[in-house]
Enzyme design. Structure first.
Site, short mmCIF file in Angstrom:
data_model
loop_
_atom_site.label_atom_id
_atom_site.label_comp_id
_atom_site.label_asym_id
_atom_site.label_seq_id
_atom_site.Cartn_x
_atom_site.Cartn_y
_atom_site.Cartn_z
N ASP A 86 0.86 -1.18 0.00
CA ASP A 86 0.00 0.00 0.00
C ASP A 86 0.90 1.23 0.00
OD1 ASP A 86 -1.78 -2.10 0.63
OD2 ASP A 86 -3.06 -0.76 1.80
N LYS A 148 -6.79 3.41 -3.30
CA LYS A 148 -7.23 3.46 -1.90
C LYS A 148 -7.52 4.89 -1.51
CE LYS A 148 -5.22 2.25 2.65
NZ LYS A 148 -4.06 1.56 3.27
N LYS A 177 -10.13 0.34 -2.43
CA LYS A 177 -10.02 0.10 -0.99
C LYS A 177 -10.45 1.34 -0.23
CE LYS A 177 -6.79 -1.18 2.71
NZ LYS A 177 -5.43 -1.68 3.03
#
Length: 217
Positions: A86, A148, A177
């Site tokens: 991430d 995300k 996400k």
């Protein structure tokens, strides 16, 4: 959605810099974990033989690290056992319109991840809607697996508006996400209905404990 089905969609997040080894071990018992890169090796040793994933954050939480540092951190995390990355987008350069630099930053992490999925964190609270759409485009073009919403460290976390915007921007090409501010089952369902396919939760146990029991009033 059942408790088991919801748990399968959650990255249990433990990114507090004061988290201890004990905290990491406890987190590994809940769901797929999302950790600072310095804790990946411990989680990997703990989860040997398990199907539980390990996501490592890179350039966290500000995204302002040197591009080579992000790539190097990614390689180290993968070497330690991370199964996903991430990364935080270079927020300032995106706002400056330095799109080639931002694209190169994302692409370098995707390459360093060696086919492991990369999630690109936009930090929506610091971006305009057009900037969010541009960030989504750059992430998709660079080969990211997810976009995300946020780190949870700068401003608000995930919102229905931002999840819907990201889903519309990326279509069905990558996952979305939603991360930050998800504390109950109702929050999780709102994000999933808006288009999220993965949830980042630091209150995972609370979310799962709030799942309605089928057949209850």
């Amino acid at each position: 959605m059942t408790r088991v089905e919801l748990a399968a969609m959650i990255d249990h997040t433990l990114l507090d810099p004061s988290a201890t080894n004990h905290d990491v071990l406890m987190a590994c018992e809940i769901a797929t974990v999302c950790l600072n890169s310095n804790r990946v090796a411990l989680a990997a040793r703990t989860l040997v033989g398990s199907s539980v994933g390990i996501a490592a954050v890179v350039g966290f939480p500000f995204g302002a690290a040197h591009v080579d540092a992000k790539a190097h951190e990614t390689r180290l995390a993968v070497g330690d056992g991370a199964t996903e990355i991430d990364m935080v987008i270079d927020i300032g350069r995106l706002k400056d319109g330095e799109l080639e630099t931002v694209a190169s930053d994302i692409a370098s992490v995707v390459k360093a991840a060696a086919r492991h999925p990369v999630k690109v964190i936009l930090e929506c609270s610091r971006l305009t809607d057009p900037e969010k759409r541009t960030g989504c485009r750059l992430a998709v073009e660079a080969g990211a697996a997810f976009v995300k919403t946020s780190t949870g460290y700068l401003g608000h976390g995930a919102t229905v508006h931002d999840v819907m915007l990201i889903r519309q921007a990326v279509g069905d090409r990558v996952g979305v996400k939603a991360s930050g501010g998800i504390v109950y089952y109702e929050d999780a369902m709102a994000m999933l209905q808006a288009g999220a396919t993965r949830l980042g939760c630091s209150h995972t146990q609370q979310v799962l404990d709030s799942v309605p029991v089928r057949g209850s009033a």
